[in-house]
Design a protein around this motif. Structure first.
Motif, PDB file in Angstrom:
ATOM      1  N   GLN A  80      54.872  32.408  25.079  1.00  0.00           N
ATOM      2  CA  GLN A  80      53.932  31.422  24.568  1.00  0.00           C
ATOM      3  C   GLN A  80      54.549  30.781  23.324  1.00  0.00           C
ATOM      4  OE1 GLN A  80      49.541  32.310  24.914  1.00  0.00           O
ATOM      5  NE2 GLN A  80      50.299  34.420  24.833  1.00  0.00           N
ATOM      6  N   THR A  81      54.690  29.477  23.350  1.00  0.00           N
ATOM      7  CA  THR A  81      55.319  28.800  22.224  1.00  0.00           C
ATOM      8  C   THR A  81      54.356  28.583  21.065  1.00  0.00           C
ATOM      9  OG1 THR A  81      54.826  26.633  23.209  1.00  0.00           O
ATOM     10  CG2 THR A  81      56.970  27.632  23.722  1.00  0.00           C
ATOM     11  N   ALA A  82      53.061  28.685  21.329  1.00  0.00           N
ATOM     12  CA  ALA A  82      52.057  28.527  20.273  1.00  0.00           C
ATOM     13  C   ALA A  82      50.983  29.601  20.406  1.00  0.00           C
ATOM     14  CB  ALA A  82      51.444  27.133  20.331  1.00  0.00           C
ATOM     15  N   GLY A  83      51.410  30.797  20.790  1.00  0.00           N
ATOM     16  CA  GLY A  83      50.467  31.902  20.900  1.00  0.00           C
ATOM     17  C   GLY A  83      49.876  32.221  19.539  1.00  0.00           C
ATOM     18  N   ARG A  84      48.623  32.629  19.534  1.00  0.00           N
ATOM     19  CA  ARG A  84      47.965  32.880  18.254  1.00  0.00           C
ATOM     20  C   ARG A  84      47.036  34.086  18.372  1.00  0.00           C
ATOM     21  NH1 ARG A  84      45.449  28.975  21.021  1.00  0.00           N
ATOM     22  NH2 ARG A  84      43.176  28.860  21.038  1.00  0.00           N
ATOM     23  N   GLY A  85      46.765  34.651  17.231  1.00  0.00           N
ATOM     24  CA  GLY A  85      45.857  35.790  17.167  1.00  0.00           C
ATOM     25  C   GLY A  85      44.724  35.487  16.227  1.00  0.00           C
ATOM     26  N   ARG A  86      44.066  36.541  15.775  1.00  0.00           N
ATOM     27  CA  ARG A  86      42.946  36.398  14.869  1.00  0.00           C
ATOM     28  C   ARG A  86      43.410  35.821  13.540  1.00  0.00           C
ATOM     29  NH1 ARG A  86      40.838  40.417  11.621  1.00  0.00           N
ATOM     30  NH2 ARG A  86      38.697  40.077  10.929  1.00  0.00           N
ATOM     31  N   GLN A  87      42.499  35.059  12.877  1.00  0.00           N
ATOM     32  CA  GLN A  87      42.768  34.419  11.590  1.00  0.00           C
ATOM     33  C   GLN A  87      43.911  33.416  11.680  1.00  0.00           C
ATOM     34  OE1 GLN A  87      43.279  37.366   8.518  1.00  0.00           O
ATOM     35  NE2 GLN A  87      41.324  38.349   8.916  1.00  0.00           N
ATOM     36  N   GLY A  88      44.144  32.874  12.903  1.00  0.00           N
ATOM     37  CA  GLY A  88      45.162  31.855  13.077  1.00  0.00           C
ATOM     38  C   GLY A  88      46.586  32.354  13.015  1.00  0.00           C
ATOM     39  N   ARG A  89      46.769  33.689  13.016  1.00  0.00           N
ATOM     40  CA  ARG A  89      48.127  34.229  12.971  1.00  0.00           C
ATOM     41  C   ARG A  89      48.850  33.930  14.282  1.00  0.00           C
ATOM     42  NH1 ARG A  89      45.311  38.999  10.982  1.00  0.00           N
ATOM     43  NH2 ARG A  89      45.552  39.199   8.736  1.00  0.00           N
ATOM     44  N   SER A  90      50.149  33.699  14.193  1.00  0.00           N
ATOM     45  CA  SER A  90      50.938  33.486  15.402  1.00  0.00           C
ATOM     46  C   SER A  90      51.173  34.824  16.085  1.00  0.00           C
ATOM     47  CB  SER A  90      52.273  32.822  15.063  1.00  0.00           C
ATOM     48  OG  SER A  90      53.034  33.653  14.212  1.00  0.00           O
ATOM     49  N   TRP A  91      51.357  34.777  17.411  1.00  0.00           N
ATOM     50  CA  TRP A  91      51.638  35.986  18.184  1.00  0.00           C
ATOM     51  C   TRP A  91      52.983  35.781  18.844  1.00  0.00           C
ATOM     52  CZ3 TRP A  91      48.996  40.618  18.768  1.00  0.00           C
ATOM     53  CH2 TRP A  91      49.490  41.468  19.757  1.00  0.00           C
ATOM     54  N   ARG A  92      53.979  36.526  18.395  1.00  0.00           N
ATOM     55  CA  ARG A  92      55.340  36.342  18.884  1.00  0.00           C
ATOM     56  C   ARG A  92      55.689  37.440  19.881  1.00  0.00           C
ATOM     57  NH1 ARG A  92      59.362  35.999  14.120  1.00  0.00           N
ATOM     58  NH2 ARG A  92      60.733  35.578  15.892  1.00  0.00           N
ATOM     59  N   THR A  93      56.335  37.043  20.963  1.00  0.00           N
ATOM     60  CA  THR A  93      56.727  37.999  21.991  1.00  0.00           C
ATOM     61  C   THR A  93      58.106  37.651  22.529  1.00  0.00           C
ATOM     62  OG1 THR A  93      55.730  36.694  23.771  1.00  0.00           O
ATOM     63  CG2 THR A  93      54.331  38.354  22.717  1.00  0.00           C
ATOM     64  N   THR A  94      58.715  38.627  23.178  1.00  0.00           N
ATOM     65  CA  THR A  94      59.968  38.428  23.886  1.00  0.00           C
ATOM     66  C   THR A  94      59.709  38.701  25.363  1.00  0.00           C
ATOM     67  OG1 THR A  94      61.210  39.182  21.956  1.00  0.00           O
ATOM     68  CG2 THR A  94      62.374  39.151  24.072  1.00  0.00           C
ATOM     69  N   PRO A  95      60.113  37.814  26.279  1.00  0.00           N
ATOM     70  CA  PRO A  95      59.869  38.036  27.699  1.00  0.00           C
ATOM     71  C   PRO A  95      60.330  39.416  28.155  1.00  0.00           C
ATOM     72  CG  PRO A  95      60.726  35.835  27.345  1.00  0.00           C
ATOM     73  CD  PRO A  95      60.809  36.536  26.026  1.00  0.00           C
ATOM     74  N   GLY A  96      59.452  40.096  28.896  1.00  0.00           N
ATOM     75  CA  GLY A  96      59.771  41.406  29.411  1.00  0.00           C
ATOM     76  C   GLY A  96      59.338  42.546  28.516  1.00  0.00           C
ATOM     77  N   HIS A  97      58.995  42.262  27.259  1.00  0.00           N
ATOM     78  CA  HIS A  97      58.603  43.307  26.318  1.00  0.00           C
ATOM     79  C   HIS A  97      57.095  43.359  26.102  1.00  0.00           C
ATOM     80  CE1 HIS A  97      62.657  44.475  24.922  1.00  0.00           C
ATOM     81  NE2 HIS A  97      62.965  43.223  25.215  1.00  0.00           N
ATOM     82  N   ALA A  98      56.446  42.200  26.070  1.00  0.00           N
ATOM     83  CA  ALA A  98      55.015  42.149  25.799  1.00  0.00           C
ATOM     84  C   ALA A  98      54.274  41.471  26.941  1.00  0.00           C
ATOM     85  CB  ALA A  98      54.743  41.414  24.495  1.00  0.00           C
ATOM     86  N   LEU A  99      53.043  41.910  27.142  1.00  0.00           N
ATOM     87  CA  LEU A  99      52.162  41.302  28.138  1.00  0.00           C
ATOM     88  C   LEU A  99      51.175  40.423  27.391  1.00  0.00           C
ATOM     89  CD1 LEU A  99      50.913  41.077  31.002  1.00  0.00           C
ATOM     90  CD2 LEU A  99      49.528  43.082  30.420  1.00  0.00           C
ATOM     91  N   THR A 100      51.202  39.135  27.672  1.00  0.00           N
ATOM     92  CA  THR A 100      50.249  38.210  27.060  1.00  0.00           C
ATOM     93  C   THR A 100      49.523  37.467  28.164  1.00  0.00           C
ATOM     94  OG1 THR A 100      52.003  36.523  26.865  1.00  0.00           O
ATOM     95  CG2 THR A 100      51.585  37.905  24.940  1.00  0.00           C
ATOM     96  N   PHE A 101      48.203  37.545  28.126  1.00  0.00           N
ATOM     97  CA  PHE A 101      47.420  36.870  29.152  1.00  0.00           C
ATOM     98  C   PHE A 101      46.036  36.540  28.613  1.00  0.00           C
ATOM     99  CE2 PHE A 101      46.039  41.233  29.675  1.00  0.00           C
ATOM    100  CZ  PHE A 101      44.706  41.141  30.055  1.00  0.00           C
ATOM    101  N   SER A 102      45.354  35.653  29.311  1.00  0.00           N
ATOM    102  CA  SER A 102      43.987  35.289  28.972  1.00  0.00           C
ATOM    103  C   SER A 102      43.133  35.354  30.224  1.00  0.00           C
ATOM    104  CB  SER A 102      43.926  33.875  28.373  1.00  0.00           C
ATOM    105  OG  SER A 102      44.661  33.810  27.176  1.00  0.00           O
ATOM    106  N   LEU A 103      41.870  35.690  30.020  1.00  0.00           N
ATOM    107  CA  LEU A 103      40.911  35.790  31.113  1.00  0.00           C
ATOM    108  C   LEU A 103      39.735  34.887  30.789  1.00  0.00           C
ATOM    109  CD1 LEU A 103      39.678  39.013  32.869  1.00  0.00           C
ATOM    110  CD2 LEU A 103      38.018  37.407  31.915  1.00  0.00           C
ATOM    111  N   ALA A 104      39.421  33.985  31.712  1.00  0.00           N
ATOM    112  CA  ALA A 104      38.293  33.066  31.534  1.00  0.00           C
ATOM    113  C   ALA A 104      37.117  33.538  32.365  1.00  0.00           C
ATOM    114  CB  ALA A 104      38.691  31.646  31.947  1.00  0.00           C
ATOM    115  N   CYS A 105      35.943  33.554  31.757  1.00  0.00           N
ATOM    116  CA  CYS A 105      34.774  34.040  32.474  1.00  0.00           C
ATOM    117  C   CYS A 105      33.513  33.329  31.984  1.00  0.00           C
ATOM    118  CB  CYS A 105      34.610  35.545  32.294  1.00  0.00           C
ATOM    119  SG  CYS A 105      34.298  36.065  30.585  1.00  0.00           S
TER     120      CYS A 105
END
Length: 307
Positions: A80-105
């Protein structure tokens, strides 16, 4: 989003990386989730700005009067090139090391009825990850309001966003980031950055699932967490956070410990963290009585880690 494939992580990137399973096996993930979502609801892309932003745009365009309750989509991205977390913090990952996903409901609850949803999500995530490593289950815990810890390090983060709400329903996007395998290069970079800021403003040091489960991989992690989240959404929709409060308190990392609440490094409150109430507020026992702290832009630290 891009269709350009990534190369697998280099063998030296982390001691537990395996070149044969760094990508998500879509069909195995769906099978592991016990059919919790429809076949066309699971999307896996190489790169996007933010999976939360992708699904927020989709849910905002959904006709509210005809929106079906339940899960609408799960979107995972290796980067994710603009992944973010709480309080607007960026969320940095390396492919294959972290699982990043979103669920819409869509939940059959108005906006006021969503209190505690981020904590219920934390319960679903921590319990599902602990089930992957049952012999190590006691090492997994929850930090208020929505961090999942392993041995005190941050294993996973959660970001909840509401696309819209009516008197009877709300469309929500739940973003989850899980450190599955250690990324020593990124850890070293974060350590160097942390050394440049005051101790009280530093984020919790990262942990990875592979520390408790050496063969941890993205596919099985996605499967168990999606299944747990789907079950949570169904129960939260009918019962709210009251159905999860005891389970959250059972995993409370700082139970009966002295903690400090900080806002940009400034102390707001100090006391003994006794747990959370039925709406997800932190119960803080102080010299003047019990205070209830609502989730917001504050940071929680053990008193021993604060100035």
């Amino acid at each position: 989003m891009t269709d350009t494939p990534f190369s697998p992580p280099s063998p030296g990137a982390a001691a537990d990386s395996r070149s044969d399973d760094w990508r998500i096996d879509r069909e195995r993930a769906r099978a592991g989730a016990a059919g919790a979502i429809a076949a066309d609801a699971l999307e896996i892309v190489d790169e996007t700005a933010s999976t939360n932003s992708d699904l927020m745009a989709r849910m905002k365009a959904l006709p509210r009067e005809r929106a079906a309750w339940g899960v609408h989509a799960v979107r995972a991205a290796y980067r994710q090139t603009a992944g973010r977390g709480r309080q607007g913090r960026s969320w940095r990952t390396t492919p294959g090391h972290a699982l990043t996903f979103s669920l819409a409901c869509v939940l059959p609850r108005p906006l006021a009825g969503l209190a505690g949803l981020s904590l219920a999500t934390g319960v679903a995530v921590v319990e599902s990850l602990a089930r992957l490593a049952p012999a190590e289950a006691k090492r997994f815990a929850l930090k208020w309001p929505n961090d999942v810890l392993l041995d005190g390090g941050k294993l996973a983060g959660i970001l909840i966003e509401t696309a819209w709400s009516t008197d009877t329903a709300s469309a929500v996007v739940i973003g989850v980031g899980i450190n599955v395998r250690r990324d020593e290069a990124l850890e070293a970079e974060l350590d160097a950055a942390a050394a440049k800021v005051p101790a009280q403003t530093r984020a919790t040091q990262p942990a990875a699932l592979s520390q408790a489960l050496p063969n941890a991989n993205l596919t099985d992690t996605l499967a168990v967490v999606v299944k747990a989240l789907t079950d949570m959404i169904e129960r939260f929709g009918t019962q709210g956070f009251a159905a999860f409060v005891d389970r959250w308190n059972a995993r409370h990392a700082y139970a009966n410990c002295e903690v400090v609440l900080l806002d940009k490094g400034v102390e707001l409150a100090r006391g003994i963290a006794t747990g959370v109430d039925g709406s997800g507020q932190l119960l803080l026992s102080t010299s003047t009585g019990v205070q209830t702290i609502a989730t917001g832009d504050v940071s929680l630290r053990l008193a021993t880690d604060a100035p």
